[in-house]
Design a protein around this motif. Structure first.
Motif, PDB file in Angstrom:
ATOM      1  N   ARG A 182       0.932  -1.392   0.029  1.00 23.54           N
ATOM      2  CA  ARG A 182      -0.004  -0.074   0.108  1.00 23.54           C
ATOM      3  C   ARG A 182       0.730   1.290   0.067  1.00 23.54           C
ATOM      4  O   ARG A 182       0.426   2.092  -0.756  1.00 23.54           O
ATOM      5  CB  ARG A 182      -0.836   0.099   1.170  1.00 23.54           C
ATOM      6  CG  ARG A 182      -1.830   1.129   1.188  1.00 23.54           C
ATOM      7  CD  ARG A 182      -2.923   0.914   2.302  1.00 23.54           C
ATOM      8  NE  ARG A 182      -2.462   1.115   3.657  1.00 23.54           N
ATOM      9  CZ  ARG A 182      -2.228   0.170   4.598  1.00 23.54           C
ATOM     10  NH1 ARG A 182      -2.792  -1.093   4.198  1.00 23.54           N
ATOM     11  NH2 ARG A 182      -1.937   0.402   5.814  1.00 23.54           N
ATOM     12  N   GLU A 183       1.923   1.358   0.732  1.00 21.77           N
ATOM     13  CA  GLU A 183       2.714   2.598   0.977  1.00 21.77           C
ATOM     14  C   GLU A 183       3.510   2.706  -0.246  1.00 21.77           C
ATOM     15  O   GLU A 183       3.855   3.775  -0.621  1.00 21.77           O
ATOM     16  CB  GLU A 183       3.851   2.292   2.249  1.00 21.77           C
ATOM     17  CG  GLU A 183       2.891   2.572   3.361  1.00 21.77           C
ATOM     18  CD  GLU A 183       2.239   3.639   3.600  1.00 21.77           C
ATOM     19  OE1 GLU A 183       2.675   4.952   3.039  1.00 21.77           O
ATOM     20  OE2 GLU A 183       0.907   3.723   3.893  1.00 21.77           O
ATOM     21  N   LYS A 186       1.378   4.134  -3.036  1.00 24.96           N
ATOM     22  CA  LYS A 186       0.986   5.473  -2.677  1.00 24.96           C
ATOM     23  C   LYS A 186       2.216   6.305  -3.180  1.00 24.96           C
ATOM     24  O   LYS A 186       2.159   7.551  -3.784  1.00 24.96           O
ATOM     25  CB  LYS A 186       0.943   5.857  -1.053  1.00 24.96           C
ATOM     26  CG  LYS A 186      -0.493   5.271  -0.486  1.00 24.96           C
ATOM     27  CD  LYS A 186      -0.468   5.748   0.845  1.00 24.96           C
ATOM     28  CE  LYS A 186      -1.869   5.275   1.531  1.00 24.96           C
ATOM     29  NZ  LYS A 186      -2.050   5.583   2.884  1.00 24.96           N
TER      30      LYS A 186
END
Length: 445
Positions: A182-183, A186
């Protein structure tokens, strides 16, 4: 409008950071319980008198006693399990996973629900004892207590189901993989944290130095861009989340005059702490996965299967990589200049520890070369090149570490020709370098 937008984004991110802490959820659930009790005083007079006669005060009191006693025991039980799982995970997998497990939302919501229900029952009992609640209001209090009990039962069921895997290797590795992916996503969706890729520093820039040593844990780039617009300057950030900075090291360079106010603002929005965090730092997640796999290869555990599983997870994460400089759209924060992610750092972070500690294990090296071979065909040239370099390095390490000839032959047979040729070239370079150093020593002698 831009300033308001920037401030609101910063406030939202800080609010999310607070929401990840347990005490905030406990306080909110407790306040909700108090508000619910206050609403009964408003609702009760609106009900017909014959409805209020259905339930007496004794019924509500017994229910409140059950809730208060049960929630105290459930809270202590849950806290005991939580502390035990934290200690087990830190010792069994890696201490770096502790922060992630502490922020587990199911655990935090369950404990906050138990404490909130406990606070609700205590306040309701106190108000009954001082006659704030008469028997006429018992129906509303009884129904509200039933609702609280239903919420508690649902939280308890969810908690029991969650405990089936809480702190286990599979769930812990999945949690680390999910937050890392997820990071990373992003970072790729907002290249260079929304700014320009950092190049050479222009002449005349002024440094802003950190007032403490530690890790960069978060950068509030939206507010930094607003600060740069207000000062009519450009901000160059030589460090990103995950980097360690020494006391007095520059954390930013600006193209305007450095003032005390500007220094204070920049230090406030480039956060330095004593330990790395997962937010904005996908490299930490890759390192933690590598540590889990590396520890599984220790003599006391001797679990090659876990290392192979981790290699696969890291490969899945890295397969989604896109070079940040490849994005041609206008940056979200045009006043900022931020270093891009280096694909070779990502590959080394994820595979380095496992490859080193499993250099003499054929099954580990076979899966490692298989995953790296897949990454070598990656559409992003930087990732493909990084995978090739790491594959060559780890193939050479494995060939030196393996003492059994058939194992070396098996590894060679599944390794791509490009990696074998690269390893041979590197070996020749090393031999040439050693010969040159020896000749220089003889000449000096």
């Amino acid at each position: 409008m831009a300033t308001l937008t920037g401030i609101s984004e910063t406030v939202l991110r800080k609010a999310l950071d607070l929401w990840r802490t347990l005490w905030v959820r406990v306080v909110l659930f407790g306040l909700l319980a108090l508000i619910s009790i206050g609403l009964t005083q408003v609702v009760s007079p609106l009900l017909p008198q014959e409805w209020r006669a259905y339930v007496g005060g004794d019924s509500a009191d017994r229910l409140l006693d059950i809730v208060s006693n049960a929630m105290l025991a459930a809270t202590i039980f849950s806290l005991t399990i939580m502390v035990s799982v934290y200690a087990f995970s830190a010792s069994q997998w890696t201490p770096r996973v502790h922060r992630l497990i502490v922020q587990d939302p199911t655990t935090q919501n369950t404990i906050a629900t138990f404490i909130g229900a406990f606070v609700y029952s205590l306040v309701a009992i106190i108000l009954r004892e001082v006659r704030v609640y008469s028997d006429d209001a018992a129906l509303v209090l009884f129904l509200l207590t039933v609702v609280v009990l239903i919420l508690v039962v649902l939280a308890l069921i969810r908690w029991v189901l969650h405990l089936q895997g809480f702190g286990s290797l599979d769930q812990t590795a999945r949690q680390v993989e999910d937050i890392t992916a997820r990071e990373l996503r992003k970072r790729l969706d907002q290249p260079c944290l929304g700014g320009h890729p950092l190049g050479d520093l222009p002449e005349g820039v002024e440094p802003i130095r950190t007032s403490q040593a530690g890790y960069i844990v978060q950068i509030y780039q939206d507010r930094l861009n607003e600060i740069a617009e207000e000062a009519d300057c450009e901000i160059y950030l030589p460090v990103t989340p995950g980097h360690f900075v020494h006391l007095g090291q520059p954390i930013a360079y600006v193209t305007c005059e450095v003032t005390d106010e500007l220094t204070r603002e920049l230090r406030e929005h480039v956060v330095v702490d004593d330990a790395r965090g997962y937010v904005q730092d996908p490299r930490l997640g890759l390192i933690v996965l590598g540590e889990i796999g590396s520890k599984a290869l220790s003599p006391g555990i001797n679990d090659s299967g876990t290392a192979i599983d981790v290699i696969t997870r890291v490969g899945r994460i890295l397969s989604s990589f896109e070079r940040e400089e490849a994005h041609t759209g206008a940056p979200t924060y045009p006043r900022l200049h931020v270093p891009a992610l280096d694909p070779e750092d990502l590959v080394s972070d994820g595979f380095g520890a496992i490859a080193r500690d499993g250099a003499d294990r054929l099954e580990v090296q076979l899966r490692l070369q298989d995953v790296l071979t897949g990454l070598m065909t990656h559409a992003e040239e930087g990732m493909a090149l990084a995978a090739r370099r790491v594959a060559i390095r780890e193939y050479r390490r494995a060939m030196l570490a393996m003492s059994f000839g058939p194992d070396r032959d098996r590894l060679t047979s599944v390794t791509t020709e490009a990696v074998r040729e690269g390893a041979a070239a590197a070996d020749r370079d090393d031999e040439t370098r050693e010969e040159k150093e020896e000749r220089e020593k003889r000449e000096e002698g």
